[in-house]
Design an enzyme around this catalytic site. Structure first.
Site, PDB file in Angstrom:
ATOM      1  CB  THR A  64      -0.932  -0.028   1.229  1.00 51.67           C
ATOM      2  OG1 THR A  64      -1.714  -1.221   1.173  1.00 51.67           O
ATOM      3  CG2 THR A  64      -1.842   1.169   1.280  1.00 51.67           C
ATOM      4  CE1 TYR A  99       7.653 -11.769 -14.841  1.00 54.01           C
ATOM      5  CE2 TYR A  99       9.944 -12.345 -14.459  1.00 54.01           C
ATOM      6  CZ  TYR A  99       8.924 -12.010 -15.326  1.00 54.01           C
ATOM      7  OH  TYR A  99       9.176 -11.922 -16.677  1.00 54.01           O
ATOM      8  CE1 TYR A 107       0.400  -9.536   1.367  1.00 51.78           C
ATOM      9  CE2 TYR A 107       2.209  -8.101   0.722  1.00 51.78           C
ATOM     10  CZ  TYR A 107       0.859  -8.408   0.732  1.00 51.78           C
ATOM     11  OH  TYR A 107      -0.024  -7.570   0.092  1.00 51.78           O
TER      12      TYR A 107
END
Length: 298
Positions: free
Chosen positions: A46, A108, A134
């Protein structure tokens, strides 16, 4: 120390000239903790860390770390790349005031689940602070099974999870059921998808890392407290209202709508974001701002 409660990954405000607006950031940090958050996260997604320069990231970490120290709040720093060695280097240099590091699953490159486990085994072994995994498959392209999550929970140096898998899944239920038995002891599961904070808390989650709490920290803190204290009807009503707000805040790419609402509220100077993000549409901001007002006055 087990990680519990509400932790807010702060936005990074920008001034009209495009520079980081540290004045607005400091005010937002103080206000968020005063409203009931247990801690702040610097350089979470964020906060747009990918578009900040090295010196900008350092200034953001320093400011938020100082505010957390002043309030006696938990300070977490977002750290992580898709390279194990690079992540370990960043962790070794993490701000000394940090209590935890929020480390994203390698993105990725999409390693195997065994590779993910080995990644965390190595970095947690070198980190000076406990690591929060996370888990956010929408961003990383790598989903993790409940078996893998439980293997991660058993690693020395892993304090818990930011669980942001896009819903309440079978994996969510099993993870919380297993950790609810107390094994391994001290590992936390924090809701990481704002629309599902109430549901994760109802299943036994220990708290939340909530982007939407930039806008409504007091209300998200109240939701965590209601579930902790078994005030179930209150928690259900508040959880429903905040789920609707969260859906509106994420109607366009994060944190564009959140910044738009904060600017409308006069809490940051501008709603600016950096490319490749574009500012949120007026309609999205207006809809979210109306729900934010309703949540705060409820």
């Amino acid at each position: 120390m087990q990680l519990t409660g509400l932790h807010v990954p702060l936005v990074t405000p920008f001034a009209a000239d495009g520079t980081v607006d540290l004045v607005s950031l400091e005010r937002l940090a103080h206000d968020t903790l005063a409203d009931g958050a247990d801690g702040l996260v610097a350089l979470g997604t964020t906060g747009e860390p990918a578009t900040l320069t090295g010196p900008e990231r350092a200034s953001v970490v320093d400011l938020i770390g100082g505010v957390c120290a002043e309030h006696g709040a938990v300070f977490t720093v977002g750290v992580g790349t898709n390279a194990t060695a690079g992540t370990a280097d960043l962790l070794r240099g993490v701000d000394r005031r940090a209590g935890f590091a929020l480390v994203v699953v390698p993105y990725y490159t999409r390693p195997s689940e065994a590779g993910v486990v080995e990644h965390y085994r190595r970095i947690a072994g070198e980190s000076p602070v406990p690591v929060i995994v996370y888990d956010v498959p929408q961003r990383t392209g790598r989903s993790l099974s409940s078996e893998t999550l439980l293997r991660l929970a058993e690693l020395d140096g892993v304090a818990g999870f930011k669980h942001a898998v896009g819903g309440v899944t079978e994996t969510t239920v099993r993870l919380l059921a297993e950790i609810g038995t107390g094994l391994p002891a001290g590992v936390s599961v924090l809701a990481g998808d704002d629309p599902f904070v109430g549901a994760v808390l109802a299943l036994g989650g220990h708290g939340a890392i909530s982007a939407g709490a930039n806008v409504a920290a007091g209300e998200f803190a109240a939701l965590v407290g209601a579930w902790r204290e078994r005030r179930i009807e209150e928690a259900r009503v508040l959880g429903g209202a905040l789920a609707a707000l969260a859906t509106a805040l994420f109607a366009e790419p994060n944190p564009t709508v959140i910044k738009g609402v904060l600017a409308v509220q006069g809490r940051i100077a501008t709603p600016a974001v950096r490319l490749p993000l574009l500012p949120a549409s007026d309609d999205a901001v207006a809809a979210a701002a109306a729900l934010a007002r309703a949540a705060v006055t409820a």
